[in-house]
Scaffold this motif. Sequence first.
Motif, PDB file in Angstrom:
ATOM      1  N   PHE A   1      13.490   0.298   2.910  1.00 56.45           N
ATOM      2  CA  PHE A   1      13.949  -0.648   3.921  1.00 56.45           C
ATOM      3  C   PHE A   1      15.082   0.026   4.684  1.00 56.45           C
ATOM      4  CE2 PHE A   1      12.629  -5.205   2.843  1.00 56.45           C
ATOM      5  CZ  PHE A   1      11.465  -4.814   2.214  1.00 56.45           C
ATOM      6  N   GLU A   2      14.899   0.212   6.006  1.00 58.67           N
ATOM      7  CA  GLU A   2      15.887   0.868   6.854  1.00 58.67           C
ATOM      8  C   GLU A   2      16.464  -0.160   7.821  1.00 58.67           C
ATOM      9  OE1 GLU A   2      13.257   3.656   8.699  1.00 58.67           O
ATOM     10  OE2 GLU A   2      13.055   4.871   6.885  1.00 58.67           O
ATOM     11  N   PRO A   3      17.764  -0.497   7.716  1.00 60.30           N
ATOM     12  CA  PRO A   3      18.351  -1.519   8.589  1.00 60.30           C
ATOM     13  C   PRO A   3      18.280  -1.112  10.064  1.00 60.30           C
ATOM     14  CG  PRO A   3      19.899  -0.840   6.863  1.00 60.30           C
ATOM     15  CD  PRO A   3      18.738   0.083   6.797  1.00 60.30           C
TER      16      PRO A   3
ATOM     17  N   SER B   1      20.177   2.535   3.745  1.00 58.44           N
ATOM     18  CA  SER B   1      18.831   2.065   3.414  1.00 58.44           C
ATOM     19  C   SER B   1      18.764   1.666   1.947  1.00 58.44           C
ATOM     20  CB  SER B   1      17.811   3.170   3.668  1.00 58.44           C
ATOM     21  OG  SER B   1      17.765   3.506   5.029  1.00 58.44           O
TER      22      SER B   1
ATOM     23  N   TYR C   1      20.089  -1.002  -3.670  1.00 62.12           N
ATOM     24  CA  TYR C   1      20.939  -0.679  -2.535  1.00 62.12           C
ATOM     25  C   TYR C   1      21.763   0.575  -2.821  1.00 62.12           C
ATOM     26  CZ  TYR C   1      24.603  -0.909   0.956  1.00 62.12           C
ATOM     27  OH  TYR C   1      25.470  -0.583   1.956  1.00 62.12           O
TER      28      TYR C   1
ATOM     29  N   ALA D   1      19.128  -5.323  -0.436  1.00 67.04           N
ATOM     30  CA  ALA D   1      19.146  -4.652   0.860  1.00 67.04           C
ATOM     31  C   ALA D   1      20.127  -5.387   1.764  1.00 67.04           C
ATOM     32  CB  ALA D   1      17.754  -4.646   1.485  1.00 67.04           C
TER      33      ALA D   1
ATOM     34  N   LYS E   1      17.524  -7.403   9.934  1.00 69.23           N
ATOM     35  CA  LYS E   1      16.175  -6.873  10.143  1.00 69.23           C
ATOM     36  C   LYS E   1      16.088  -5.421   9.669  1.00 69.23           C
ATOM     37  CE  LYS E   1      14.912  -9.956  13.829  1.00 69.23           C
ATOM     38  NZ  LYS E   1      14.298 -10.120  15.134  1.00 69.23           N
ATOM     39  N   HIS E   2      14.923  -5.093   9.105  1.00 61.82           N
ATOM     40  CA  HIS E   2      14.674  -3.758   8.568  1.00 61.82           C
ATOM     41  C   HIS E   2      13.321  -3.230   9.018  1.00 61.82           C
ATOM     42  CE1 HIS E   2      17.843  -3.657   5.357  1.00 61.82           C
ATOM     43  NE2 HIS E   2      17.807  -4.949   5.608  1.00 61.82           N
ATOM     44  N   ARG E   3      13.253  -1.927   9.221  1.00 57.30           N
ATOM     45  CA  ARG E   3      11.992  -1.219   9.380  1.00 57.30           C
ATOM     46  C   ARG E   3      11.574  -0.843   7.959  1.00 57.30           C
ATOM     47  NH1 ARG E   3      13.766   2.412  12.395  1.00 57.30           N
ATOM     48  NH2 ARG E   3      13.136   1.398  14.315  1.00 57.30           N
TER      49      ARG E   3
ATOM     50  N   GLN F   1       8.172  -4.583  10.022  1.00 53.16           N
ATOM     51  CA  GLN F   1       9.558  -5.050  10.074  1.00 53.16           C
ATOM     52  C   GLN F   1       9.669  -6.364   9.309  1.00 53.16           C
ATOM     53  OE1 GLN F   1      11.324  -5.215  13.965  1.00 53.16           O
ATOM     54  NE2 GLN F   1      10.870  -3.080  14.396  1.00 53.16           N
TER      55      GLN F   1
ATOM     56  N   GLU G   1      12.867  -9.338   7.761  1.00 50.26           N
ATOM     57  CA  GLU G   1      14.268  -9.751   7.788  1.00 50.26           C
ATOM     58  C   GLU G   1      14.706 -10.141   6.385  1.00 50.26           C
ATOM     59  OE1 GLU G   1      17.487 -12.397  10.250  1.00 50.26           O
ATOM     60  OE2 GLU G   1      15.394 -12.424  10.849  1.00 50.26           O
TER      61      GLU G   1
END
Length: 138
Positions: free
Chosen positions: A48-50, A56, A71, A78, A82-84, A121, A123
Amino acid sequence: MNRIFAFLTIATLTATIGCSGSGIPPVGEVHGQVTLNGQPVPNCHVMFEPLAGGRSSSAMTDDSGHYVLKYKGDAAGALLGKHRVRLVTSRDPSRDDNGRVTDPGVREKLPKEYNSETTQQVEVVDGDNPIDFIVQTS
């Protein structure tokens, strides 16, 4: 008496300040399962990349495809927001000191829209975030 009161006050403040600063921003707990065509995906690296920047979070799925994001160190979760998301099953080959292949590696099992060209993506909100990734291929 005043010295004892002063000592106890300083000790209480020091303990309070020391315990309150964990150095970890607000995070949400994130867990779920990764499946491909209805089957669990073991050994999948979940990242998970913010989108707003920041550290991440990641995890590896177990034999049942389940994951629990970490984390930092033992801190689960996380960053909120929102995260990719990237789901990666590939692994590069390993070689020994003489250049011989000791492990052939693993080819990517999931479509590129879940890893190298991810479109995923999500959230993360405060509290519990059960997030499953159900991947279907034709």
